[in-house]
Design a protein around this motif. Sequence first.
Motif, PDB file in Angstrom:
ATOM      1  N   ARG A  12       0.809  -1.222   0.000  1.00 17.13           N
ATOM      2  CA  ARG A  12       0.000   0.000   0.000  1.00 17.13           C
ATOM      3  C   ARG A  12       0.844   1.276   0.000  1.00 17.13           C
ATOM      4  O   ARG A  12       0.445   2.277  -0.550  1.00 17.13           O
ATOM      5  N   ALA A  13       1.967   1.270   0.627  1.00 18.31           N
ATOM      6  CA  ALA A  13       2.818   2.462   0.711  1.00 18.31           C
ATOM      7  C   ALA A  13       4.222   2.067   0.265  1.00 18.31           C
ATOM      8  O   ALA A  13       4.545   0.888   0.171  1.00 18.31           O
ATOM      9  N   MET A  14       5.043   3.071   0.011  1.00 20.34           N
ATOM     10  CA  MET A  14       6.428   2.772  -0.374  1.00 20.34           C
ATOM     11  C   MET A  14       7.072   1.999   0.769  1.00 20.34           C
ATOM     12  O   MET A  14       7.147   2.492   1.901  1.00 20.34           O
ATOM     13  N   PRO A  15       7.513   0.762   0.523  1.00 24.29           N
ATOM     14  CA  PRO A  15       8.028  -0.073   1.609  1.00 24.29           C
ATOM     15  C   PRO A  15       9.387   0.379   2.121  1.00 24.29           C
ATOM     16  O   PRO A  15      10.188   0.949   1.387  1.00 24.29           O
ATOM     17  N   VAL A  74      10.024 -15.471   4.664  1.00 24.89           N
ATOM     18  CA  VAL A  74       9.892 -16.500   5.687  1.00 24.89           C
ATOM     19  C   VAL A  74       8.818 -17.481   5.235  1.00 24.89           C
ATOM     20  O   VAL A  74       7.703 -17.075   4.883  1.00 24.89           O
ATOM     21  N   ASP A  75       9.136 -18.780   5.281  1.00 22.12           N
ATOM     22  CA  ASP A  75       8.165 -19.839   4.973  1.00 22.12           C
ATOM     23  C   ASP A  75       7.409 -19.597   3.673  1.00 22.12           C
ATOM     24  O   ASP A  75       6.176 -19.643   3.632  1.00 22.12           O
ATOM     25  N   GLU A  76       8.147 -19.332   2.607  1.00 21.54           N
ATOM     26  CA  GLU A  76       7.597 -19.127   1.259  1.00 21.54           C
ATOM     27  C   GLU A  76       6.702 -17.895   1.122  1.00 21.54           C
ATOM     28  O   GLU A  76       5.953 -17.769   0.157  1.00 21.54           O
ATOM     29  N   VAL A  77       6.780 -16.979   2.086  1.00 24.69           N
ATOM     30  CA  VAL A  77       6.047 -15.718   1.992  1.00 24.69           C
ATOM     31  C   VAL A  77       7.064 -14.583   1.897  1.00 24.69           C
ATOM     32  O   VAL A  77       7.898 -14.407   2.785  1.00 24.69           O
ATOM     33  N   LEU A  78       6.974 -13.831   0.800  1.00 30.76           N
ATOM     34  CA  LEU A  78       7.807 -12.653   0.605  1.00 30.76           C
ATOM     35  C   LEU A  78       6.989 -11.458   1.076  1.00 30.76           C
ATOM     36  O   LEU A  78       5.917 -11.181   0.541  1.00 30.76           O
ATOM     37  N   THR A  79       7.476 -10.792   2.106  1.00 29.19           N
ATOM     38  CA  THR A  79       6.800  -9.619   2.641  1.00 29.19           C
ATOM     39  C   THR A  79       7.537  -8.383   2.153  1.00 29.19           C
ATOM     40  O   THR A  79       8.754  -8.263   2.330  1.00 29.19           O
ATOM     41  N   VAL A  80       6.790  -7.468   1.534  1.00 26.46           N
ATOM     42  CA  VAL A  80       7.332  -6.213   1.016  1.00 26.46           C
ATOM     43  C   VAL A  80       6.512  -5.109   1.655  1.00 26.46           C
ATOM     44  O   VAL A  80       5.357  -4.886   1.290  1.00 26.46           O
ATOM     45  N   GLY A  81       7.106  -4.430   2.651  1.00 33.01           N
ATOM     46  CA  GLY A  81       6.324  -3.474   3.423  1.00 33.01           C
ATOM     47  C   GLY A  81       5.176  -4.207   4.075  1.00 33.01           C
ATOM     48  O   GLY A  81       5.379  -5.193   4.775  1.00 33.01           O
ATOM     49  N   ARG A 134      14.173  -0.529  -4.715  1.00 35.16           N
ATOM     50  CA  ARG A 134      12.823   0.034  -4.795  1.00 35.16           C
ATOM     51  C   ARG A 134      12.210   0.290  -3.424  1.00 35.16           C
ATOM     52  O   ARG A 134      11.007   0.465  -3.305  1.00 35.16           O
ATOM     53  N   MET A 135      13.045   0.336  -2.417  1.00 32.80           N
ATOM     54  CA  MET A 135      12.578   0.658  -1.070  1.00 32.80           C
ATOM     55  C   MET A 135      12.518   2.176  -0.882  1.00 32.80           C
ATOM     56  O   MET A 135      13.091   2.930  -1.668  1.00 32.80           O
ATOM     57  N   LEU A 136      11.852   2.602   0.175  1.00 34.57           N
ATOM     58  CA  LEU A 136      11.751   4.029   0.481  1.00 34.57           C
ATOM     59  C   LEU A 136      13.147   4.652   0.552  1.00 34.57           C
ATOM     60  O   LEU A 136      13.411   5.686  -0.044  1.00 34.57           O
ATOM     61  N   GLN A 137      14.044   3.997   1.263  1.00 34.28           N
ATOM     62  CA  GLN A 137      15.451   4.397   1.302  1.00 34.28           C
ATOM     63  C   GLN A 137      16.216   3.389   0.468  1.00 34.28           C
ATOM     64  O   GLN A 137      16.461   2.271   0.921  1.00 34.28           O
ATOM     65  N   ARG A 138      16.571   3.774  -0.738  1.00 33.06           N
ATOM     66  CA  ARG A 138      17.250   2.867  -1.660  1.00 33.06           C
ATOM     67  C   ARG A 138      18.534   2.333  -1.048  1.00 33.06           C
ATOM     68  O   ARG A 138      19.287   3.068  -0.429  1.00 33.06           O
ATOM     69  N   ARG A 139      18.770   1.036  -1.251  1.00 28.80           N
ATOM     70  CA  ARG A 139      20.009   0.418  -0.795  1.00 28.80           C
ATOM     71  C   ARG A 139      20.766  -0.121  -1.996  1.00 28.80           C
ATOM     72  O   ARG A 139      20.191  -0.334  -3.050  1.00 28.80           O
ATOM     73  N   GLY A 140      22.034  -0.358  -1.812  1.00 29.87           N
ATOM     74  CA  GLY A 140      22.835  -0.920  -2.889  1.00 29.87           C
ATOM     75  C   GLY A 140      23.630   0.148  -3.610  1.00 29.87           C
ATOM     76  O   GLY A 140      23.565   1.329  -3.312  1.00 29.87           O
TER      77      GLY A 140
END
Length: 143
Positions: free
Chosen positions: A15-18, A24-31, A60-66
């Motif tokens: 819903r918002a910029m993550p 975890v356990d085959e679930v990808l959580t993004v924000g 593509r996170m709120l605070q870009r990494r990398g």
Amino acid sequence: MCGRDGAARCVAPVRAMPEKFSHVDEVLTVGEGQFAPVSAEVWGYEVSGLKVVQSWLAGRMLQRRGRTSSPLDALRPEAWSEALTAELLELLWVLERSLVLHRGQAEIFGQIVGGEVVSANELRAPSAEERAEPRTRCEPSSR
């Protein structure tokens, strides 16, 4: 979109910029969003040491990494969109399919390695013409 037959689905929208992501356990959580099923193989897929899904998400996170490679890296979305959700799903589907193909390639490679061996003595010797260095287009023909 390619690969609509992939297993991964968006089960809860982003819903918002993550700010963070996890797997975890085959679930990808993004924000606050979730994508499933995402296998450990897809999550850990690497190309030349680069973890594909983590790298894509980090950029593509709120605070870009990398790493950044140019000023163009500063041009980023201000909000998560349906297009980003679609891109992430397509990435996951491509990796799912790549893993299936890798398994098939490994099987074929095993058959090749385990197959009949031909010694160099059994091969026909190349002719003088076949051994000659190829001519380039710039060289005049020897007529």
